[in-house]
Design an enzyme around this catalytic site. Structure first.
Site, mmCIF file in Angstrom:
data_model
loop_
_atom_site.group_PDB
_atom_site.id
_atom_site.type_symbol
_atom_site.label_atom_id
_atom_site.label_comp_id
_atom_site.label_asym_id
_atom_site.label_seq_id
_atom_site.Cartn_x
_atom_site.Cartn_y
_atom_site.Cartn_z
ATOM 1 N N ALA A 137 92.799 79.086 39.736
ATOM 2 C CA ALA A 137 93.025 79.790 38.773
ATOM 3 C C ALA A 137 93.484 81.351 38.730
ATOM 4 C CB ALA A 137 92.273 79.407 37.545
ATOM 5 N N SER A 140 93.329 87.545 34.153
ATOM 6 C CA SER A 140 93.483 88.721 33.969
ATOM 7 C C SER A 140 92.061 89.691 34.803
ATOM 8 C CB SER A 140 93.457 89.493 32.532
ATOM 9 O OG SER A 140 92.214 89.066 31.762
ATOM 10 N N ALA A 142 89.951 88.132 37.213
ATOM 11 C CA ALA A 142 89.363 87.234 38.205
ATOM 12 C C ALA A 142 90.222 86.303 38.828
ATOM 13 C CB ALA A 142 87.972 86.703 38.142
ATOM 14 N N GLN A 143 90.231 85.774 39.907
ATOM 15 C CA GLN A 143 91.090 84.636 40.533
ATOM 16 C C GLN A 143 89.969 83.655 41.244
ATOM 17 O OE1 GLN A 143 95.026 86.958 41.641
ATOM 18 N NE2 GLN A 143 93.895 85.937 43.341
ATOM 19 N N VAL A 144 90.221 82.532 40.956
ATOM 20 C CA VAL A 144 89.206 81.359 41.578
ATOM 21 C C VAL A 144 89.874 80.562 42.723
ATOM 22 C CG1 VAL A 144 87.807 79.202 41.017
ATOM 23 C CG2 VAL A 144 88.296 81.076 39.058
ATOM 24 N N LYS A 158 84.590 83.011 42.434
ATOM 25 C CA LYS A 158 85.402 83.608 41.344
ATOM 26 C C LYS A 158 85.194 85.191 41.718
ATOM 27 C CE LYS A 158 84.997 84.526 36.461
ATOM 28 N NZ LYS A 158 83.980 84.323 35.141
ATOM 29 N N ASP A 293 81.541 80.786 24.283
ATOM 30 C CA ASP A 293 82.997 80.455 24.363
ATOM 31 C C ASP A 293 83.061 78.869 24.659
ATOM 32 O OD1 ASP A 293 85.618 80.918 24.064
ATOM 33 O OD2 ASP A 293 85.869 81.634 26.023
#
Length: 562
Positions: A137, A140, A142-144, A158, A293
């Protein structure tokens, strides 16, 4: 004022970008009112005020959402925070803010590798047995990535996007200044509490980009569910974690949105709904520290009807006293006790909020609660009741305390998820045991004694410290250092008006003097031997014209401001 603030922070280019996007989406009037247009014109920036025909057909909430998406990660996150402020915005705005998708094009892994190596203390290929360089994924912030430890355990990495923090901090500084300007220059927007929202957002976003803090939150919540194997929190691998990197166990389960897969796997929807609600209610009402969330993207269903929660970047906190007030409110809604509900809401009212008529508010709440009298508990939609109750608060100009805005949004989201799993889901019945425990714990002898001792200690401190305080007060009075400051907004405005009037009068007197003096000089200049004074007289007349124009412009601007 804005020019000075932006000049000091060197954010002019970003301010131009924000203004240009706002103007393109039809908010040029707002740009003018907060002084941003004048600032950018002085800086030589060209702004195009024409609104595209496609955008002209959009409703204001959709325009704001589109503008936030274009402005980037800081504003996307701001929109997600605004989506929790059901006490400030009507449902159509909340719905649009909720549609903000936190996604972005992936950064090539080669740009991430250097930061990863720095954070790991070695190359990623050395630290992990396997590493998939294609992100699972890309958001905006981070990237996983998927990886595998040398012991075979699958994990996720992450990774914070390289170089994103300076951009976020610049946006936060600019947002803080814009909020101050909006509160000062746009009275009709003051009810949205821009300064308070920006402060809350700044704290939330700074916590969210600190991945080490997210790991601590995950472990804190995991500790509260020890002994409950049906709730899974991914394990944190601290040897690789830090501010920019979070390494946790990979959760291989069914995404919360995929209800068809839930049925295909033979999982029990009713049991999942009860377990999920029980877990979140425990976090809220017993622990006072909760996942803020819990939407379907952050929930996975596992074999054995287990539930896994991920992504603890956004959490909420509730003090013991606040949990008690919340329990009283929810219990009042369930048991049709309108007086208890009104008392709690009036207690939550901000001291700086507009004056509210308590009796009118009590009457409206009594009418609201009375419509549910006699309705079986199973038929109560507690989330909808809270939404309607918040709408009453909004109409009275009452904003919820910031710690409760996250909770109510999470509560409504939770009930929505429960009803998706089980149309007969009864949130009231699930919450009732937790409410009883909170109320009983508050009135337990040990808790009463603890509050009594605390109150007694405070009273003793006040009495024993009174002579010292009086002595300091009298000493200050004898030295002439005792000051009493009275700040009345209306008098301050009157003072500003008097100051402007005095300035105009002074310019007018100087202008009149220049006219009279120049006339005398010009008369004398006609005499033999005084011709050189003619130039001086002309300069005086020019100065008088300039002064007259300045007075007229000042009067015209004052009329526009009023």
């Amino acid at each position: 004022m804005l020019w000075k603030a932006i000049g000091a922070a060197r954010e002019l280019t970003r301010a131009h970008d924000i203004a240009a996007v706002l103007i393109r989406y039809g908010f040029g009037d707002l740009v003018r009112r907060i002084g941003l247009a004048d600032t950018l014109e002085r800086a030589g920036k060209a702004l195009h005020w024409n609104e595209p025909e496609e955008l002209a057909r959009l409703e204001p909430p959709a325009r704001v959402r589109r503008a936030f998406e274009e402005l980037g990660p800081t504003f996307i996150k701001l929109g997600q925070i605004l989506a929790t402020r059901v006490d400030l915005f009507p449902p159509e705005w909340i719905a649009e803010f909720g549609r903000l998708q936190d996604s972005a094009p992936a950064v090539p892994f080669e740009q991430v590798r250097e930061q990863l190596t720095e954070d790991l203390g070695e190359t990623p290929e050395t630290a992990f047995a396997e590493l998939d360089t294609q992100p699972l994924a890309a958001a905006s912030l981070a990237q996983v990535y998927r990886a595998r430890l040398h012991d075979g355990r699958p994990v996720i990495l992450k990774v914070r996007r390289p170089g994103i923090r300076p951009t976020i901090e610049a946006d936060l500084r600019l947002l803080a200044r814009l909020a101050e300007i909006i509160e000062a220059e746009a009275p009709d927007l003051r009810r949205y509490r821009p300064c308070e929202v920006v402060r809350e957002f700044t704290l939330s976003l700074r916590r969210e980009i600190d991945f080490a803090a997210e790991c601590r939150y995950a472990e804190r919540i995991a500790a509260s569910f020890i002994g409950r194997p049906e709730i899974v929190i991914p394990r944190v691998h601290w040897q690789w974690c830090g501010e920019r990197l979070n390494v946790q166990d990979y959760i291989d389960g069914i995404a919360g949105r995929d209800l068809a897969a839930v049925d295909a796997a033979g999982l029990e929807r009713k049991l999942l709904a009860r377990r999920g609600a029980s877990a979140v209610l425990k976090m809220m009402l017993e622990d006072g520290f909760f996942h803020a969330d819990p939407h379907p993207g952050n929930v996975f269903y596992l074999h054995g009807n287990r539930i896994a929660f991920i992504d603890f970047g956004m959490v909420g906190r509730l003090s013991e006293s606040r949990r008690y007030e919340l329990a009283v409110l929810l219990n009042g809604l369930v048991s049709n006790d309108a007086a208890a509900v009104a008392d709690v809401l009036l207690e939550w009212r901000d001291a700086e909020a507009p004056d509210t008529e308590p009796e009118r508010l009590r009457h409206e709440i009594d009418t609201f609660v009375d419509q549910y009298k006699g309705v079986p508990l199973k038929q109560l939609d507690l989330g909808a009741m809270l939404s309607d109750l918040v709408m009453i608060l909004r109409e009275h100009g009452i904003a919820l305390p910031s710690d409760l805005s996250l909770l109510i949004k999470a509560f409504i989201t939770l009930e929505g998820m429960g009803r998706q799993l089980d149309p007969d889901f009864d949130m009231g019945a699930e919450a009732a045991p937790f409410l009883r425990r909170v109320l009983l714990a508050h009135h337990a002898p040990a808790a009463v004694a603890k509050r009594g001792w605390r109150t007694l200690a405070q009273a003793v401190d006040l009495v024993t410290g009174l002579p010292r305080d009086l002595s300091q007060l009298l000493r200050s009075a004898r030295r002439g250092k005792l000051q009493v400051q009275v700040d009345i907004v209306s008098l301050k405005r009157l003072g500003e008006q008097l100051d402007r009037a005095a300035t105009r009068m002074t310019i007018g007197i100087v202008t009149a003097a220049l006219i009279i003096g120049s006339a005398i000089v010009m008369t004398v200049a006609r005499e033999p031997g005084f011709a050189a004074l003619n130039t001086l007289g002309l300069l005086g007349f020019f100065g008088a014209v300039a002064g007259g124009v300045a007075v007229l412009l000042s009067i015209w601007r004052g009329g526009r401001d009023n």
